[in-house]
Design an enzyme around this catalytic site. Structure first.
Site, PDB file in Angstrom:
ATOM      1  N   GLU A   1       0.833  -1.199   0.000  1.00 50.23           N
ATOM      2  CA  GLU A   1       0.000   0.000   0.000  1.00 50.23           C
ATOM      3  C   GLU A   1       0.874   1.259   0.000  1.00 50.23           C
ATOM      4  O   GLU A   1       1.884   1.318   0.699  1.00 50.23           O
ATOM      5  CB  GLU A   1      -0.847  -0.024   1.274  1.00 50.23           C
TER       6      GLU A   1
ATOM      7  N   CYS B   1       3.219   8.481   1.479  1.00 50.14           N
ATOM      8  CA  CYS B   1       3.383   7.570   2.603  1.00 50.14           C
ATOM      9  C   CYS B   1       3.849   6.242   2.011  1.00 50.14           C
ATOM     10  O   CYS B   1       3.120   5.597   1.256  1.00 50.14           O
ATOM     11  CB  CYS B   1       2.058   7.426   3.345  1.00 50.14           C
TER      12      CYS B   1
ATOM     13  N   CYS C   1       4.013  -6.682   8.158  1.00 52.87           N
ATOM     14  CA  CYS C   1       4.867  -6.287   9.284  1.00 52.87           C
ATOM     15  C   CYS C   1       4.812  -7.377  10.340  1.00 52.87           C
ATOM     16  O   CYS C   1       3.747  -7.940  10.614  1.00 52.87           O
ATOM     17  CB  CYS C   1       4.388  -4.966   9.882  1.00 52.87           C
TER      18      CYS C   1
ATOM     19  N   HIS D   1       2.806   5.706  21.679  1.00 49.54           N
ATOM     20  CA  HIS D   1       1.449   5.162  21.873  1.00 49.54           C
ATOM     21  C   HIS D   1       1.031   4.863  23.305  1.00 49.54           C
ATOM     22  O   HIS D   1      -0.097   4.440  23.542  1.00 49.54           O
ATOM     23  CB  HIS D   1       1.215   3.906  21.027  1.00 49.54           C
TER      24      HIS D   1
ATOM     25  N   CYS E   1       1.290  -5.042  16.081  1.00 51.73           N
ATOM     26  CA  CYS E   1       0.616  -4.079  16.965  1.00 51.73           C
ATOM     27  C   CYS E   1      -0.898  -4.286  16.914  1.00 51.73           C
ATOM     28  O   CYS E   1      -1.462  -4.538  15.849  1.00 51.73           O
ATOM     29  CB  CYS E   1       0.971  -2.647  16.580  1.00 51.73           C
TER      30      CYS E   1
ATOM     31  N   CYS F   1      -3.535   2.945   7.417  1.00 49.60           N
ATOM     32  CA  CYS F   1      -2.635   2.287   6.476  1.00 49.60           C
ATOM     33  C   CYS F   1      -2.697   0.770   6.673  1.00 49.60           C
ATOM     34  O   CYS F   1      -2.765   0.283   7.780  1.00 49.60           O
ATOM     35  CB  CYS F   1      -1.218   2.794   6.684  1.00 49.60           C
TER      36      CYS F   1
ATOM     37  N   CYS G   1      -3.270  -2.130  14.472  1.00 48.50           N
ATOM     38  CA  CYS G   1      -2.774  -1.866  13.122  1.00 48.50           C
ATOM     39  C   CYS G   1      -3.164  -2.974  12.141  1.00 48.50           C
ATOM     40  O   CYS G   1      -2.868  -4.151  12.378  1.00 48.50           O
ATOM     41  CB  CYS G   1      -1.256  -1.713  13.185  1.00 48.50           C
TER      42      CYS G   1
ATOM     43  N   SER H   1       9.388   6.614  10.377  1.00 52.36           N
ATOM     44  CA  SER H   1       8.608   6.289  11.574  1.00 52.36           C
ATOM     45  C   SER H   1       8.957   4.883  12.043  1.00 52.36           C
ATOM     46  O   SER H   1       8.959   3.943  11.253  1.00 52.36           O
ATOM     47  CB  SER H   1       7.113   6.381  11.238  1.00 52.36           C
TER      48      SER H   1
END
Ligand code: SAH
Ligand code: SF4
Length: 347
Positions: A96, A109, A116, A218, A120, A335, A123, A193
């Site tokens: 993406e 972005c 990943c 967070h 998390c 995202c 996410c 990030s």
């Protein structure tokens, strides 16, 4: 989990010197290297057919795949002009990428991995698992795709798409060099990030880049952070913050902290005060990101009142902070979400 072994030999990612050497090996004169460089990085050519300045017969003998471009598999355009792309890599995997326009800026972005591994809780990418690292050219390609599709120059790049950038430094660092030198976007317009991993922030600092580092915090304490970010167990908040301080010392660049706001979970006034205490005296900026609901988790986005209350407490405590609302909400908010939805409905 699939891993990729050999890196494909492609032109995207090569410098002017390398492209010149490549065309000469092909029996073309050296100046063709400069033309190829311009068509690759400024005109974002996706096929040899487009590169009309090069000899026709020679172009017809080339395979487009060697250019190293991905293809647009899907694009959704939000009411605010944000475009979310699903790009198909040459091995068929999907990533993406988002193009975010304003009057003065065009920000991309960018993803650094397919999926990943950090998992998390909030996410969509994390929920989908990890496939592989992106190659340098696949990172660079995303910027060129957006540049060409919008028909205007990309001014800013944020590595905030799918994946954990610091787990792909061997491909990311050369990509930053290409984005900087070949595409021509200043390092100060780039933001990396990270969720933060032991040693990785200091490893990045050694490259002495002028990019902005954004750390996904967070949570205002270790216990809460571990609940939201499973990998935080191996990286105490105190060590993470010590590494961030060291990063500032080594690079002279300020660190940004990202704080996703989840209703009743980490958005209480006590959390705001704890966060302020944690960051006291740290030259930093806090970005509060109201949670974008994803199908795979049942967190809630806080009300505007709660968001503002959190912000006000930080300000009273003299912590620089802003609220960053995600752009492109009508085109699949967070995202990784567009990809998750498209893959699950097999569109
Ligand atoms: N892996 C890196 C970079 C990619 S995630 C990192 O975690 O920092 C980029 C940002 O998107 C992170 O700050 C992350 O917290 C945020 N994000 C992920 N899911 C989100 C959601 N559902 N709503 C709002 N922000 C989200
Ligand atoms: Fe990975 Fe970042 Fe998503 Fe966490 S928030 S799962 S680190 S992409």
């Amino acid at each position: 989990m699939s891993t990729t072994t050999t890196k494909p030999e492609v032109l995207l990612g090569k410098s002017l010197t390398e492209l010149t050497a490549w065309v000469e090996k092909q029996g073309l004169p050296a100046y063709r290297g400069k033309q190829l460089h311009q068509w690759l990085y400024q005109k974002a050519a996706t096929s040899f057919q487009e590169i009309s300045v090069l000899p026709k017969q020679w172009r017809e003998s080339q395979e487009d795949s060697i250019l190293g471009r991905s293809s647009i598999h899907h694009c959704s355009i939000a009411n605010d002009g944000t475009r979310k792309y699903l790009l198909q890599l040459q091995d068929g995997l999907i990533i993406e990428t988002v193009g975010i326009p304003t009057d003065k800026r065009l920000t991309v972005c960018v993803s650094t991995q397919v999926g990943c591994a950090m998992g998390c809780e909030f996410c969509a990418t994390g929920k989908g698992g990890f496939s592989r690292n992106l190659y340098t050219h696949e990172i660079v390609d995303q910027i060129l795709t957006v540049q060409k599709d919008f028909g205007r120059r990309v001014s800013h790049v944020v590595f905030m798409g799918m994946g954990e950038p610091l787990l792909n430094l061997p491909q990311l660092i050369p990509a930053i060099e290409v984005i900087n030198k070949d595409i021509g976007i200043g390092q100060r317009h780039l933001t990396i990030s990270t969720v933060g991993l032991p040693q990785k922030i200091l490893q990045l600092a050694k490259y002495q880049l002028q990019v902005t580092l954004a750390v996904s915090l967070h949570a205002s304490n270790q216990q809460l952070r571990e609940k939201l970010i499973p990998t935080a167990k191996h990286y105490p908040l105190s060590q993470l913050l010590a590494d961030c301080r060291e990063y500032v010392k080594i690079t002279g660049r300020r660190v940004t902290f990202e704080y996703i706001l989840l209703a009743e979970v980490n958005d209480l006034p006590s959390h705001a005060r704890q966060l302020a205490h944690l960051l006291k005296g740290f030259q930093s900026h806090v970005n509060l990101i109201p949670y974008n609901p994803i199908a795979e988790a049942d967190y809630q986005r806080p009300s505007l009142d709660r968001i503002n209350r959190f912000l006000q407490i930080l300000k009273q405590e003299k912590i620089a902070a802003t609220v960053r609302y995600s752009r492109g909400l009508s085109a699949d908010a967070a995202c990784g979400q567009l990809r998750a939805r498209k893959l699950s409905t097999r569109l």
